[in-house]
Scaffold this motif. Structure first.
Motif, PDB file in Angstrom:
ATOM      1  N   ASP A  73      23.778  61.771  37.165  1.00  0.00           N
ATOM      2  CA  ASP A  73      24.669  60.685  37.580  1.00  0.00           C
ATOM      3  C   ASP A  73      24.179  59.337  37.079  1.00  0.00           C
ATOM      4  O   ASP A  73      23.025  58.971  37.280  1.00  0.00           O
ATOM      5  CB  ASP A  73      24.765  60.621  39.103  1.00  0.00           C
ATOM      6  CG  ASP A  73      25.544  61.781  39.701  1.00  0.00           C
ATOM      7  OD1 ASP A  73      26.122  62.563  38.933  1.00  0.00           O
ATOM      8  OD2 ASP A  73      25.569  61.891  40.943  1.00  0.00           O
ATOM      9  N   ALA A 117      33.926  63.231  37.797  1.00  0.00           N
ATOM     10  CA  ALA A 117      32.851  62.722  36.944  1.00  0.00           C
ATOM     11  C   ALA A 117      33.144  63.019  35.473  1.00  0.00           C
ATOM     12  O   ALA A 117      33.464  64.141  35.109  1.00  0.00           O
ATOM     13  CB  ALA A 117      31.522  63.344  37.347  1.00  0.00           C
ATOM     14  N   SER A 147      29.387  58.250  38.079  1.00  0.00           N
ATOM     15  CA  SER A 147      29.389  58.706  39.464  1.00  0.00           C
ATOM     16  C   SER A 147      30.021  57.625  40.317  1.00  0.00           C
ATOM     17  O   SER A 147      29.731  56.447  40.151  1.00  0.00           O
ATOM     18  CB  SER A 147      27.961  58.965  39.942  1.00  0.00           C
ATOM     19  OG  SER A 147      27.964  59.230  41.327  1.00  0.00           O
TER      20      SER A 147
END
Length: 172
Positions: free
Chosen positions: A19, A75, A25
């Motif tokens: 992330d 994502a 994210s």
């Protein structure tokens, strides 16, 4: 950050955070902390692990899991993340991902974005960063010295984990 700044000379293996490094994210850690009762200035995983009541701890883990799974669906590759992976591939170096994410959310992010990295360690596999265990596990699997590996991340825990493992590090 320019991809040219990623110096791979002398590097024999590259480990990435997930992330904020490879994928975007939208995890809202403020809301997540509120949902589990964690003070804003504390590490959420450490806080939850210290909860004495098993039911409360399980509920907190489930709340975090739900946040991660919701985030995983959306994502997408970060352009810099994709460029870094392609650069490492061009140098023919082994790659791994070490993330504080859960295994299930990580698998969704990797699959949905066709990230070409098979070796992935999550918080279910080793203590969460900044603990260096997962990074050292990767180096050991690759039969490399930690100082021959580079850890790429986006947060202070990534820098601390790399330093704790004796690895070079690069923050994006």
């Amino acid at each position: 950050m320019n991809i040219k700044q990623l110096n791979l000379s002398g590097i024999k293996g590259v480990i990435f955070d997930l992330d904020g490094t490879l994928v975007e994210s939208s995890l809202d850690f403020t809301k997540m902390r509120i949902d589990v009762g964690c003070p804003q200035d504390q590490d959420i995983l450490t806080y939850v692990d210290a909860i004495a009541c098993n039911e409360t701890k399980a509920n907190a883990h489930n709340a975090i899991l739900q946040h991660e799974l919701d985030d995983a669906q959306n994502a997408k590759w970060l352009p810099i993340g994709k460029a870094m992976v392609e650069k490492v591939q061009a140098h023919n170096l082994p790659m791994a991902i070490v993330t504080r994410n859960c295994r299930q959310a990580t698998a969704i992010k990797v699959a949905n974005n066709n990230i070409p990295i098979d070796y992935v360690l999550t918080r279910e596999d080793a203590p969460a960063k900044p603990d260096p265990t997962a990074l050292l596990m990767v180096a050991n699997t690759w039969q490399l010295q930690p100082e021959d590996c580079l850890y790429v991340g986006d947060f202070i825990y990534d820098q601390q984990a790399a330093e704790n493992a004796g690895m070079k590090w690069f923050l994006v």
